[in-house]
Design a protein around this motif. Structure first.
Motif, PDB file in Angstrom:
ATOM      1  N   LYS A   1      18.776  -6.929  -0.555  1.00 47.77           N
ATOM      2  CA  LYS A   1      18.115  -7.179  -1.841  1.00 47.77           C
ATOM      3  C   LYS A   1      16.626  -6.856  -1.757  1.00 47.77           C
ATOM      4  CE  LYS A   1      21.444 -10.220  -3.840  1.00 47.77           C
ATOM      5  NZ  LYS A   1      21.724 -11.403  -4.597  1.00 47.77           N
ATOM      6  N   PHE A   2      16.000  -7.206  -0.633  1.00 46.48           N
ATOM      7  CA  PHE A   2      14.589  -6.843  -0.454  1.00 46.48           C
ATOM      8  C   PHE A   2      14.438  -5.323  -0.415  1.00 46.48           C
ATOM      9  CE2 PHE A   2      11.284  -5.472   2.515  1.00 46.48           C
ATOM     10  CZ  PHE A   2      10.166  -5.847   1.781  1.00 46.48           C
ATOM     11  N   ARG A   3      15.283  -4.660   0.360  1.00 51.94           N
ATOM     12  CA  ARG A   3      15.219  -3.199   0.472  1.00 51.94           C
ATOM     13  C   ARG A   3      15.422  -2.538  -0.883  1.00 51.94           C
ATOM     14  NH1 ARG A   3      20.226  -1.216   2.941  1.00 51.94           N
ATOM     15  NH2 ARG A   3      20.825  -1.564   0.791  1.00 51.94           N
ATOM     16  N   ASP A   4      16.398  -2.989  -1.645  1.00 47.28           N
ATOM     17  CA  ASP A   4      16.653  -2.410  -2.963  1.00 47.28           C
ATOM     18  C   ASP A   4      15.447  -2.600  -3.881  1.00 47.28           C
ATOM     19  OD1 ASP A   4      19.150  -1.711  -2.011  1.00 47.28           O
ATOM     20  OD2 ASP A   4      20.209  -3.314  -3.101  1.00 47.28           O
ATOM     21  N   TRP A   5      14.847  -3.786  -3.849  1.00 43.02           N
ATOM     22  CA  TRP A   5      13.642  -4.031  -4.647  1.00 43.02           C
ATOM     23  C   TRP A   5      12.537  -3.068  -4.222  1.00 43.02           C
ATOM     24  CZ3 TRP A   5       8.747  -5.057  -3.101  1.00 43.02           C
ATOM     25  CH2 TRP A   5       7.822  -5.328  -4.111  1.00 43.02           C
ATOM     26  N   ALA A   6      12.329  -2.936  -2.924  1.00 48.00           N
ATOM     27  CA  ALA A   6      11.261  -2.070  -2.411  1.00 48.00           C
ATOM     28  C   ALA A   6      11.465  -0.624  -2.849  1.00 48.00           C
ATOM     29  CB  ALA A   6      11.191  -2.162  -0.887  1.00 48.00           C
ATOM     30  N   MET A   7      12.682  -0.144  -2.794  1.00 47.80           N
ATOM     31  CA  MET A   7      12.959   1.237  -3.181  1.00 47.80           C
ATOM     32  C   MET A   7      12.721   1.456  -4.675  1.00 47.80           C
ATOM     33  SD  MET A   7      13.491   2.512  -0.302  1.00 47.80           S
ATOM     34  CE  MET A   7      14.027   4.169  -0.643  1.00 47.80           C
TER      35      MET A   7
ATOM     36  N   HIS B   1      10.549  -0.132  -6.427  1.00 47.62           N
ATOM     37  CA  HIS B   1       9.156  -0.449  -6.766  1.00 47.62           C
ATOM     38  C   HIS B   1       8.147   0.320  -5.914  1.00 47.62           C
ATOM     39  CE1 HIS B   1      11.255  -3.724  -8.760  1.00 47.62           C
ATOM     40  NE2 HIS B   1      10.232  -3.700  -9.595  1.00 47.62           N
ATOM     41  N   GLY B   2       8.436   1.565  -5.680  1.00 43.73           N
ATOM     42  CA  GLY B   2       7.433   2.446  -5.093  1.00 43.73           C
ATOM     43  C   GLY B   2       7.350   2.479  -3.588  1.00 43.73           C
ATOM     44  N   TYR B   3       8.456   2.166  -2.892  1.00 44.31           N
ATOM     45  CA  TYR B   3       8.397   2.272  -1.431  1.00 44.31           C
ATOM     46  C   TYR B   3       8.087   3.707  -1.044  1.00 44.31           C
ATOM     47  CZ  TYR B   3       9.401   2.488   3.462  1.00 44.31           C
ATOM     48  OH  TYR B   3       9.276   2.697   4.804  1.00 44.31           O
TER      49      TYR B   3
ATOM     50  N   LEU C   1       3.220  -3.828   1.699  1.00 41.33           N
ATOM     51  CA  LEU C   1       3.659  -4.861   0.775  1.00 41.33           C
ATOM     52  C   LEU C   1       2.466  -5.765   0.505  1.00 41.33           C
ATOM     53  CD1 LEU C   1       6.091  -6.110  -0.706  1.00 41.33           C
ATOM     54  CD2 LEU C   1       6.448  -7.526   1.320  1.00 41.33           C
ATOM     55  N   ASP C   2       2.186  -6.032  -0.755  1.00 41.49           N
ATOM     56  CA  ASP C   2       1.017  -6.810  -1.153  1.00 41.49           C
ATOM     57  C   ASP C   2       1.439  -7.882  -2.140  1.00 41.49           C
ATOM     58  OD1 ASP C   2      -1.847  -7.300  -1.521  1.00 41.49           O
ATOM     59  OD2 ASP C   2      -1.578  -6.388  -3.497  1.00 41.49           O
ATOM     60  N   ARG C   3       0.925  -9.081  -1.932  1.00 43.53           N
ATOM     61  CA  ARG C   3       1.131 -10.143  -2.920  1.00 43.53           C
ATOM     62  C   ARG C   3       0.043 -10.016  -3.985  1.00 43.53           C
ATOM     63  NH1 ARG C   3       0.127 -15.008  -0.486  1.00 43.53           N
ATOM     64  NH2 ARG C   3      -0.618 -13.903   1.345  1.00 43.53           N
TER      65      ARG C   3
ATOM     66  N   CYS D   1       4.970  -9.290  -5.906  1.00 38.51           N
ATOM     67  CA  CYS D   1       4.733  -8.282  -4.875  1.00 38.51           C
ATOM     68  C   CYS D   1       4.672  -6.883  -5.461  1.00 38.51           C
ATOM     69  CB  CYS D   1       5.821  -8.341  -3.805  1.00 38.51           C
ATOM     70  SG  CYS D   1       5.694  -9.781  -2.748  1.00 38.51           S
ATOM     71  N   ARG D   2       4.003  -6.016  -4.725  1.00 36.30           N
ATOM     72  CA  ARG D   2       3.901  -4.600  -5.090  1.00 36.30           C
ATOM     73  C   ARG D   2       3.652  -3.813  -3.813  1.00 36.30           C
ATOM     74  NH1 ARG D   2      -2.156  -5.010  -7.770  1.00 36.30           N
ATOM     75  NH2 ARG D   2      -3.080  -6.008  -5.937  1.00 36.30           N
ATOM     76  N   ARG D   3       3.769  -2.501  -3.900  1.00 34.30           N
ATOM     77  CA  ARG D   3       3.477  -1.612  -2.772  1.00 34.30           C
ATOM     78  C   ARG D   3       2.135  -0.955  -3.063  1.00 34.30           C
ATOM     79  NH1 ARG D   3       7.009  -2.404   1.386  1.00 34.30           N
ATOM     80  NH2 ARG D   3       6.034  -0.556   2.211  1.00 34.30           N
ATOM     81  N   VAL D   4       1.214  -1.017  -2.103  1.00 39.40           N
ATOM     82  CA  VAL D   4      -0.124  -0.458  -2.308  1.00 39.40           C
ATOM     83  C   VAL D   4      -0.608   0.253  -1.047  1.00 39.40           C
ATOM     84  CG1 VAL D   4      -0.783  -2.219  -3.998  1.00 39.40           C
ATOM     85  CG2 VAL D   4      -1.292  -2.588  -1.587  1.00 39.40           C
ATOM     86  N   ALA D   5      -1.639   1.073  -1.221  1.00 36.54           N
ATOM     87  CA  ALA D   5      -2.287   1.719  -0.084  1.00 36.54           C
ATOM     88  C   ALA D   5      -3.053   0.666   0.718  1.00 36.54           C
ATOM     89  CB  ALA D   5      -3.253   2.794  -0.576  1.00 36.54           C
ATOM     90  N   LYS D   6      -3.259   0.952   1.980  1.00 34.40           N
ATOM     91  CA  LYS D   6      -3.915   0.007   2.885  1.00 34.40           C
ATOM     92  C   LYS D   6      -5.269  -0.472   2.354  1.00 34.40           C
ATOM     93  CE  LYS D   6      -4.914  -0.682   7.707  1.00 34.40           C
ATOM     94  NZ  LYS D   6      -3.894  -0.629   8.725  1.00 34.40           N
TER      95      LYS D   6
END
Length: 101
Positions: free
Chosen positions: A33-39, A41-43, A49-51, A63-68
């Motif tokens: 479920k985490f992997r599916d969400w990540a894919m 949402h911009g993996y 991974l950012d809160r 959560c969202r995916r962002v640059a470092k």
């Protein structure tokens, strides 16, 4: 992520489990479920991974995916630096030190 939020003996635990930061039950119980969400949402390799709100835990709504460098701006241990001509965020300083990231 799970270790940060559940193991009080790890380095930095005071920033996660010590503050009551948790991982939602859905992600704790199912990596899929985490992997599916990540894919969905911009993996992308290299993004973190950012809160969105550091006072809340890891969940699909926070959560969202962002640059470092963008992630650095959202870390509670990094505050904007004040200079005579105004304040500068960690990301702005980082982009000057590490152009192109």
């Amino acid at each position: 992520m799970k270790q940060r939020c559940s193991n009080p003996n790890i380095r930095g635990a005071h920033r996660y489990s010590g503050r009551g930061i948790t991982v939602c039950t859905e992600w704790v119980d199912s990596f899929e479920k985490f992997r599916d969400w990540a894919m969905r949402h911009g993996y992308v390799e290299g993004k973190e991974l950012d809160r969105i709100d550091n006072d809340f835990g890891y969940s699909p709504d926070n959560c969202r995916r962002v640059a470092k460098l963008e992630n650095l701006d959202n870390r509670s241990k990094y505050l904007p630096l004040d200079f005579e001509d105004g304040s500068m965020s960690t990301r702005v300083i980082g982009s000057q030190l590490f152009p192109g990231e």
